[in-house]
Design a protein around this motif. Sequence first.
Motif, mmCIF file in Angstrom:
data_model
loop_
_atom_site.group_PDB
_atom_site.id
_atom_site.type_symbol
_atom_site.label_atom_id
_atom_site.label_comp_id
_atom_site.label_asym_id
_atom_site.label_seq_id
_atom_site.Cartn_x
_atom_site.Cartn_y
_atom_site.Cartn_z
ATOM 1 N N GLN A 273 -32.473 137.681 35.061
ATOM 2 C CA GLN A 273 -32.071 136.362 34.570
ATOM 3 C C GLN A 273 -32.730 136.045 33.228
ATOM 4 O OE1 GLN A 273 -33.232 133.985 37.926
ATOM 5 N NE2 GLN A 273 -31.173 134.038 38.801
ATOM 6 N N ALA A 274 -33.864 136.666 32.963
ATOM 7 C CA ALA A 274 -34.541 136.484 31.681
ATOM 8 C C ALA A 274 -33.768 137.294 30.632
ATOM 9 C CB ALA A 274 -35.993 136.963 31.794
ATOM 10 N N ASP A 275 -34.351 137.498 29.512
ATOM 11 C CA ASP A 275 -33.660 138.245 28.465
ATOM 12 C C ASP A 275 -33.841 139.745 28.699
ATOM 13 O OD1 ASP A 275 -32.194 138.847 26.268
ATOM 14 O OD2 ASP A 275 -33.589 137.990 24.820
ATOM 15 N N PHE A 276 -33.152 140.247 29.714
ATOM 16 C CA PHE A 276 -33.238 141.656 30.130
ATOM 17 C C PHE A 276 -32.974 142.606 28.968
ATOM 18 C CE2 PHE A 276 -31.887 144.276 34.114
ATOM 19 C CZ PHE A 276 -33.201 144.499 34.443
ATOM 20 N N ARG A 277 -32.155 142.183 28.023
ATOM 21 C CA ARG A 277 -31.774 143.045 26.893
ATOM 22 C C ARG A 277 -32.963 143.434 26.022
ATOM 23 N NH1 ARG A 277 -27.466 139.649 27.525
ATOM 24 N NH2 ARG A 277 -25.476 140.700 27.817
ATOM 25 N N ASN A 278 -34.002 142.617 26.020
ATOM 26 C CA ASN A 278 -35.161 142.906 25.176
ATOM 27 C C ASN A 278 -36.264 143.665 25.900
ATOM 28 O OD1 ASN A 278 -34.073 141.716 22.869
ATOM 29 N ND2 ASN A 278 -34.727 139.694 23.529
ATOM 30 N N PHE A 279 -36.051 143.975 27.168
ATOM 31 C CA PHE A 279 -37.057 144.728 27.911
ATOM 32 C C PHE A 279 -37.044 146.181 27.454
ATOM 33 C CE2 PHE A 279 -37.392 142.084 32.075
ATOM 34 C CZ PHE A 279 -37.506 140.920 31.352
ATOM 35 N N GLU A 280 -38.198 146.812 27.540
ATOM 36 C CA GLU A 280 -38.290 148.243 27.237
ATOM 37 C C GLU A 280 -37.493 149.023 28.290
ATOM 38 O OE1 GLU A 280 -39.735 149.771 24.620
ATOM 39 O OE2 GLU A 280 -40.126 147.783 23.813
ATOM 40 N N PRO A 281 -36.909 150.156 27.881
ATOM 41 C CA PRO A 281 -36.106 150.946 28.821
ATOM 42 C C PRO A 281 -36.845 151.318 30.109
ATOM 43 C CG PRO A 281 -35.676 151.681 26.605
ATOM 44 C CD PRO A 281 -36.807 150.683 26.513
ATOM 45 N N GLN A 282 -38.103 151.738 30.011
ATOM 46 C CA GLN A 282 -38.823 152.118 31.223
ATOM 47 C C GLN A 282 -39.069 150.905 32.120
ATOM 48 O OE1 GLN A 282 -42.562 154.139 30.747
ATOM 49 N NE2 GLN A 282 -42.706 154.557 32.931
ATOM 50 N N THR A 283 -39.246 149.744 31.534
ATOM 51 C CA THR A 283 -39.417 148.520 32.307
ATOM 52 C C THR A 283 -38.165 148.254 33.136
ATOM 53 O OG1 THR A 283 -40.907 147.601 30.650
ATOM 54 C CG2 THR A 283 -39.847 146.036 32.144
ATOM 55 N N ILE A 284 -36.995 148.384 32.511
ATOM 56 C CA ILE A 284 -35.734 148.186 33.224
ATOM 57 C C ILE A 284 -35.582 149.231 34.323
ATOM 58 C CG2 ILE A 284 -33.215 148.218 33.006
ATOM 59 C CD1 ILE A 284 -33.647 147.061 30.156
ATOM 60 N N ALA A 285 -35.903 150.488 34.013
ATOM 61 C CA ALA A 285 -35.802 151.552 35.021
ATOM 62 C C ALA A 285 -36.702 151.254 36.218
ATOM 63 C CB ALA A 285 -36.157 152.904 34.395
ATOM 64 N N ASN A 286 -37.937 150.808 35.961
ATOM 65 C CA ASN A 286 -38.864 150.495 37.053
ATOM 66 C C ASN A 286 -38.394 149.294 37.866
ATOM 67 O OD1 ASN A 286 -40.475 152.602 36.261
ATOM 68 N ND2 ASN A 286 -42.068 151.342 35.376
ATOM 69 N N LEU A 287 -37.837 148.291 37.194
ATOM 70 C CA LEU A 287 -37.347 147.117 37.917
ATOM 71 C C LEU A 287 -36.105 147.443 38.736
ATOM 72 C CD1 LEU A 287 -37.994 144.363 35.264
ATOM 73 C CD2 LEU A 287 -38.951 144.430 37.581
ATOM 74 N N CYS A 288 -35.373 148.478 38.370
ATOM 75 C CA CYS A 288 -34.244 148.943 39.178
ATOM 76 C C CYS A 288 -34.741 149.775 40.362
ATOM 77 C CB CYS A 288 -33.277 149.770 38.335
ATOM 78 S SG CYS A 288 -32.394 148.818 37.090
ATOM 79 N N TRP A 289 -35.757 150.586 40.109
ATOM 80 C CA TRP A 289 -36.255 151.497 41.138
ATOM 81 C C TRP A 289 -36.953 150.748 42.277
ATOM 82 C CZ3 TRP A 289 -41.195 152.442 42.947
ATOM 83 C CH2 TRP A 289 -41.309 153.533 43.815
ATOM 84 N N ALA A 290 -37.756 149.749 41.939
ATOM 85 C CA ALA A 290 -38.564 149.073 42.977
ATOM 86 C C ALA A 290 -37.702 148.458 44.083
ATOM 87 C CB ALA A 290 -39.491 148.043 42.345
#
Length: 135
Positions: A51-68
């Motif tokens: 819901q936050a500005d996901f577009r500005n997150f680092e790629p690994q951050t997005i990958a980890n938030l998907c994995w958890a």
Amino acid sequence: MVPSAAHARGRLCELSPQSLANVAWALAATDVWTAPKARGFIVAAAVHAAQADFRNFEPQTIANLCWAPRRLGCTGGVVESRWFVRVAARVVLERVEKFAWQDKSSVIIALAGMPHSAQETVLALAGCLLSALLY
């Protein structure tokens, strides 16, 4: 006094994207993830991040938030799960050149393994990434 899960979820906005991902990953990677409060925090962190500005997150951050959440075997309700998958996949597609191949594959594996996953979105993402690799 131990803070409640609701209190912790209420403070998500105080964490940086990397901190959210680190805490979610750590809870999911350990046996702590089986506790309902830890599961609730991880789900809340993933949804908050999206819901936050996901577009500005680092790629690994997005990958980890998907994995958890995928590691948990649940992401909340059907609507929330499909919404999260679509948001994450769209962000990856929009910024595909910024993602290392490890992060791309981590996101696909994580999203595909989520219950109630929006399979058509995940397949489209996988197809785009495969095309990028082949051509």
